[in-house]
Scaffold this motif. Structure first.
Motif, PDB file in Angstrom:
ATOM      1  N   ARG A 185     -80.517  19.147-165.358  1.00 38.02           N
ATOM      2  CA  ARG A 185     -79.640  20.301-165.158  1.00 38.02           C
ATOM      3  C   ARG A 185     -78.315  19.919-165.798  1.00 38.02           C
ATOM      4  NH1 ARG A 185     -78.529  21.793-159.286  1.00 38.02           N
ATOM      5  NH2 ARG A 185     -76.714  20.490-159.561  1.00 38.02           N
TER       6      ARG A 185
ATOM      7  N   ILE B 176     -74.500  20.011-167.115  1.00 37.87           N
ATOM      8  CA  ILE B 176     -73.256  20.309-166.420  1.00 37.87           C
ATOM      9  C   ILE B 176     -72.826  21.764-166.604  1.00 37.87           C
ATOM     10  CG2 ILE B 176     -71.818  19.477-168.318  1.00 37.87           C
ATOM     11  CD1 ILE B 176     -69.809  18.536-166.166  1.00 37.87           C
ATOM     12  N   ASP B 177     -73.112  22.348-167.757  1.00 38.80           N
ATOM     13  CA  ASP B 177     -72.660  23.702-168.054  1.00 38.80           C
ATOM     14  C   ASP B 177     -73.755  24.765-167.905  1.00 38.80           C
ATOM     15  OD1 ASP B 177     -74.045  22.619-170.153  1.00 38.80           O
ATOM     16  OD2 ASP B 177     -72.665  23.260-171.699  1.00 38.80           O
ATOM     17  N   VAL B 178     -74.906  24.390-167.298  1.00 35.41           N
ATOM     18  CA  VAL B 178     -76.023  25.320-167.093  1.00 35.41           C
ATOM     19  C   VAL B 178     -76.494  25.168-165.644  1.00 35.41           C
ATOM     20  CG1 VAL B 178     -78.363  25.940-167.808  1.00 35.41           C
ATOM     21  CG2 VAL B 178     -76.734  25.092-169.499  1.00 35.41           C
ATOM     22  N   SER B 179     -76.738  26.269-164.953  1.00 31.31           N
ATOM     23  CA  SER B 179     -77.070  26.185-163.530  1.00 31.31           C
ATOM     24  C   SER B 179     -78.560  25.995-163.235  1.00 31.31           C
ATOM     25  CB  SER B 179     -76.564  27.431-162.801  1.00 31.31           C
ATOM     26  OG  SER B 179     -77.209  28.577-163.311  1.00 31.31           O
ATOM     27  N   SER B 180     -79.433  26.164-164.224  1.00 35.11           N
ATOM     28  CA  SER B 180     -80.872  26.059-163.962  1.00 35.11           C
ATOM     29  C   SER B 180     -81.431  24.722-164.458  1.00 35.11           C
ATOM     30  CB  SER B 180     -81.610  27.213-164.636  1.00 35.11           C
ATOM     31  OG  SER B 180     -81.427  27.163-166.029  1.00 35.11           O
ATOM     32  N   TRP B 181     -82.532  24.309-163.831  1.00 34.53           N
ATOM     33  CA  TRP B 181     -83.238  23.093-164.229  1.00 34.53           C
ATOM     34  C   TRP B 181     -84.153  23.408-165.406  1.00 34.53           C
ATOM     35  CZ3 TRP B 181     -82.155  18.400-162.281  1.00 34.53           C
ATOM     36  CH2 TRP B 181     -81.466  18.335-161.073  1.00 34.53           C
ATOM     37  N   GLN B 182     -84.321  22.440-166.318  1.00 35.76           N
ATOM     38  CA  GLN B 182     -85.261  22.594-167.418  1.00 35.76           C
ATOM     39  C   GLN B 182     -85.924  21.264-167.714  1.00 35.76           C
ATOM     40  OE1 GLN B 182     -83.195  23.565-171.186  1.00 35.76           O
ATOM     41  NE2 GLN B 182     -81.332  23.387-169.992  1.00 35.76           N
TER      42      GLN B 182
ATOM     43  N   ASP C  37     -74.181  15.756-165.765  1.00 31.60           N
ATOM     44  CA  ASP C  37     -75.581  16.168-165.797  1.00 31.60           C
ATOM     45  C   ASP C  37     -76.344  15.544-164.628  1.00 31.60           C
ATOM     46  OD1 ASP C  37     -75.192  17.552-168.170  1.00 31.60           O
ATOM     47  OD2 ASP C  37     -76.200  16.061-169.425  1.00 31.60           O
ATOM     48  N   TYR C  38     -77.315  16.285-164.109  1.00 34.34           N
ATOM     49  CA  TYR C  38     -78.258  15.788-163.112  1.00 34.34           C
ATOM     50  C   TYR C  38     -79.591  15.553-163.791  1.00 34.34           C
ATOM     51  CZ  TYR C  38     -75.970  16.553-158.583  1.00 34.34           C
ATOM     52  OH  TYR C  38     -75.173  16.469-157.473  1.00 34.34           O
TER      53      TYR C  38
END
Length: 132
Positions: A34, A36-42, A54-55
């Motif tokens: 995920r 830092i600048d995007v809320s969804s997991w990919q 980042d996660y």
């Protein structure tokens, strides 16, 4: 009779605007990122750059290896979420481990590495270690 070949296109890493803190060097199955600048997991791809904020996470089957810019190597075990907080830059490299397990190797003579957990913070200097 013509034979049909199915070719699955390899996914490409997502380009990052800021300098990379590290890059994914190995993965197994079902690992996600995920940004830092995007809320969804990919799904995370090999050679995907990660930056502070980042996660990364693995599922019940996955494992993930990352080589960071400060030459720290880290492997995430199954069911492990990890936040990349800060990479080098004159201070400790910092991560947040909420659950799961990691193996890491920090470079000798480096600035050091700190892993924050719900119970404590571990500071490591130039060593191989495992944390659960």
């Amino acid at each position: 009779m013509a034979a049909l070949a199915c070719v699955q296109a390899a996914a490409e890493p997502v380009p990052r605007a800021q300098p990379a803190a590290g890059s994914v060097i190995a993965r197994k199955s079902g690992e996600e990122v995920r940004f830092i600048d995007v809320s969804s997991w990919q799904v995370v791809d090999l050679r995907q750059d990660v930056v502070a904020g980042d996660y990364l996470r693995t599922n019940a089957y996955g494992t993930l290896a990352v080589l960071f810019a400060d030459r720290t190597q880290m492997r995430l075990g199954r069911n492990t979420p990890l936040l990349v907080k800060e990479i080098g830059g004159g201070s400790d490299t910092r991560f947040s481990l909420e659950q799961g397990s990691i193996w890491a190797r920090a470079e000798r003579g480096g600035v050091g590495l700190t892993v924050d957990t719900p119970a404590a913070a571990a500071a490591i200097r130039g060593n191989d270690w495992t944390m659960t």
